[in-house]
Design a protein around this motif. Structure first.
Motif, PDB file in Angstrom:
ATOM      1  N   CYS A  72     -16.224 -12.679 -10.632  1.00  0.00           N
ATOM      2  CA  CYS A  72     -15.072 -11.756 -11.190  1.00  0.00           C
ATOM      3  C   CYS A  72     -14.028 -11.974 -10.202  1.00  0.00           C
ATOM      4  N   TRP A  73     -12.700 -12.260 -10.501  1.00  0.00           N
ATOM      5  CA  TRP A  73     -11.593 -12.166  -9.498  1.00  0.00           C
ATOM      6  C   TRP A  73     -11.127 -10.852  -9.396  1.00  0.00           C
ATOM      7  N   GLN A  97      -3.462 -11.843  -6.272  1.00  0.00           N
ATOM      8  CA  GLN A  97      -2.868 -13.020  -6.043  1.00  0.00           C
ATOM      9  C   GLN A  97      -4.137 -14.011  -6.874  1.00  0.00           C
ATOM     10  N   PRO A  98      -3.603 -14.906  -7.955  1.00  0.00           N
ATOM     11  CA  PRO A  98      -4.365 -15.801  -8.458  1.00  0.00           C
ATOM     12  C   PRO A  98      -5.068 -16.649  -7.714  1.00  0.00           C
ATOM     13  N   LEU A  99      -6.409 -17.201  -8.273  1.00  0.00           N
ATOM     14  CA  LEU A  99      -7.230 -18.325  -7.562  1.00  0.00           C
ATOM     15  C   LEU A  99      -6.709 -19.507  -7.960  1.00  0.00           C
ATOM     16  N   VAL A 106      -7.125 -18.635 -11.843  1.00  0.00           N
ATOM     17  CA  VAL A 106      -7.832 -17.434 -12.318  1.00  0.00           C
ATOM     18  C   VAL A 106      -7.241 -16.069 -11.673  1.00  0.00           C
ATOM     19  N   ARG A 107      -6.923 -15.339 -12.732  1.00  0.00           N
ATOM     20  CA  ARG A 107      -6.286 -14.264 -12.364  1.00  0.00           C
ATOM     21  C   ARG A 107      -6.892 -12.905 -12.294  1.00  0.00           C
ATOM     22  N   LEU A 108      -6.346 -11.711 -11.950  1.00  0.00           N
ATOM     23  CA  LEU A 108      -6.957 -10.401 -11.716  1.00  0.00           C
ATOM     24  C   LEU A 108      -7.758 -10.112 -12.998  1.00  0.00           C
ATOM     25  N   ASN A 109      -9.313  -9.744 -12.381  1.00  0.00           N
ATOM     26  CA  ASN A 109     -10.268  -9.263 -13.317  1.00  0.00           C
ATOM     27  C   ASN A 109     -10.713 -10.286 -14.347  1.00  0.00           C
ATOM     28  N   GLU A 110     -10.211 -11.786 -14.172  1.00  0.00           N
ATOM     29  CA  GLU A 110     -10.960 -12.752 -14.945  1.00  0.00           C
ATOM     30  C   GLU A 110     -12.156 -13.144 -14.583  1.00  0.00           C
TER      31      GLU A 110
END
Length: 440
Positions: free
Chosen positions: A322-323, A327-329, A369-373
């Motif tokens: 869970c990111w 900043q995106p992964l 993968v972005r925040l809360n994804e």
């Protein structure tokens, strides 16, 4: 008093989580007189005719000013039948990372929805996070039922919607209970309401008092991450060498043979020591010092494990994350992985799939993968880790992803695929047996 139950609350902003927790504390007489007086005074200052019970939980000044929960608020209360540890988690999407923290040890979660709004985006997101973390039971509290005139059909439709979503996340019908409540008035929280004669189930507290609260994997194999090596070097203890930590799973007793990982040495436990002296056995959750019969090179970050049921020693993890960072992964990111008491450098080699918790669909090979994804990733570590599948052992199946520059937390990670993610699940293939250590 009965068994301890660890529970968490979750839900969207303004669904009434803090008021519900305050109602539980108030109606179970778990509030000190001076706390209650302070709430009464604050409520009068705001021009309220009745006490604002959310103030019993929202302790930060910024929380009271904004009317939202920001941090995880832990509360402890008890009834004659059971004691409880409750984590009231934030509802705002910005604080999803705190929801992950609060729910990580929960045996049950109470997920609130506003009866006027029903299941919303944040409800589905929190349900996915709870399923991801392996919280075994859910309660859907359809709050503010008084604001829809206690309408039975409204409650039934919301309950059906949520139950279907929970089922798609892997929950069985028996693990999900829906209750119509009014946290403000007190309907069906502690006392049964005569305004919902159509509801025949238990009140929220009745369910919390009676729901099974099994300990996590009572027959789990022994796991003990070494946190600190104790060498006092005093005249009274010239040869003392103990390994301090907390039993993560299973149990250990003097005379047991254990496996030391990642080295692979087999050793015999000589003593299990506590501040009150030696004990015959220590179980999961207890902090002890283990002394071995043999002198072995052991350091912080090593793991003691059951010889007959060892974890998997690997430098490649297929995991679900869970990111939690702004900043995106992206593939190729260099990170730190903190697993138990060991921290190693790592590379995010592949993004395998991204999970859409709203549509319950996955996208293969996403570019980020972005925040809360929530996503499935493949991580390669600079040194091997002794891991279990998260479903087999939470403590050794979980890890944190951290920024190598400032040490901030980027993601919560779980070994394996706790969620029923459709499609694109390629097994990791680089885990090798080491010195007789097999895969679990």
């Amino acid at each position: 008093m009965g068994q301890l139950l660890r529970l968490a609350t979750a839900g969207s902003v303004d669904d009434g989580k803090s008021t519900l927790v305050g109602r539980l504390l108030y109606d179970t007489k778990s509030v000190l007189a001076d706390q209650l007086d302070a709430v009464h005074r604050a409520s009068v200052d705001r021009g309220l005719a009745t006490p604002d019970l959310s103030l019993l939980v929202d302790g930060l000044r910024s929380e009271r000013e904004q009317g939202i929960t920001i941090d995880v608020a832990y509360r402890y209360f008890a009834t004659p039948r059971r004691s409880f540890v409750l984590a009231d988690t934030p509802g705002h999407v910005q604080y999803t990372r705190n929801t992950v923290t609060g729910a990580s040890t929960a045996q049950l979660a109470v997920l609130l929805v506003d009866a006027r709004k029903g299941v919303v985006e944040q409800t589905r997101r929190h349900a996915a996070v709870l399923a991801l973390l392996g919280v075994p039971r859910l309660v859907l509290a359809v709050n503010k039922i008084d604001l829809v005139d206690y309408h039975e059909q409204t409650f039934v439709l919301i309950a059906k919607d949520f139950t279907a979503h929970a089922a798609a996340l892997g929950y069985q019908d028996a693990d999900v209970l829906s209750v119509p409540v009014s946290a403000l008035v007190g309907d069906n929280v502690v006392d049964r309401s005569d305004r919902t004669p159509w509801y025949q189930g238990p009140t929220l507290l009745e369910h919390l008092e009676t729901v099974p609260a099994e300990e996590e994997r009572p027959n789990a194999p022994f796991r003990f991450p070494v946190q600190y090596v104790i060498r006092p070097r005093t005249p009274e203890h010239p040869d003392y060498r103990g390994y301090a930590g907390q039993v993560a799973a299973g149990s250990v007793a003097a005379g047991d043979e254990v496996l030391v990982l990642p080295g692979g040495q087999r050793c015999r436990v000589d003593r299990v020591h506590t501040a009150d002296g030696d004990v015959p056995r220590a179980v999961a959750g207890e902090s002890v010092t283990v002394l071995l019969s043999e002198d072995v090179d052991i350091a912080r970050g090593d793991l003691f494990a059951a010889v007959d049921r060892p974890p998997r020693l690997t430098d490649e993890l297929d995991a679900t994350v869970c990111w939690l960072a702004d900043q995106p992964l992206r593939p190729g990111a260099r990170v730190l992985v903190k697993h138990g008491t060991r921290t190693v450098h790592a590379l995010v080699a592949d993004l395998l799939a991204r999970f859409d918790e709203q549509r319950l669909e996955s996208t293969a090979d996403p570019d980020s993968v972005r925040l809360n994804e929530i996503a499935r990733v493949r991580v390669r570590t600079a040194r091997p880790l002794a891991v279990d599948d998260y479903r087999a052992c939470r403590r050794t199946g979980a890890f944190l992803v951290m920024d190598p520059v400032d040490g901030s937390t980027l993601a919560a990670g779980l070994v394996g695929s706790p969620l029923p993610l459709p499609g694109h699940a390629r097994p990791a293939g680089r885990g090798e047996p080491v010195d007789g250590v097999g895969s679990s």
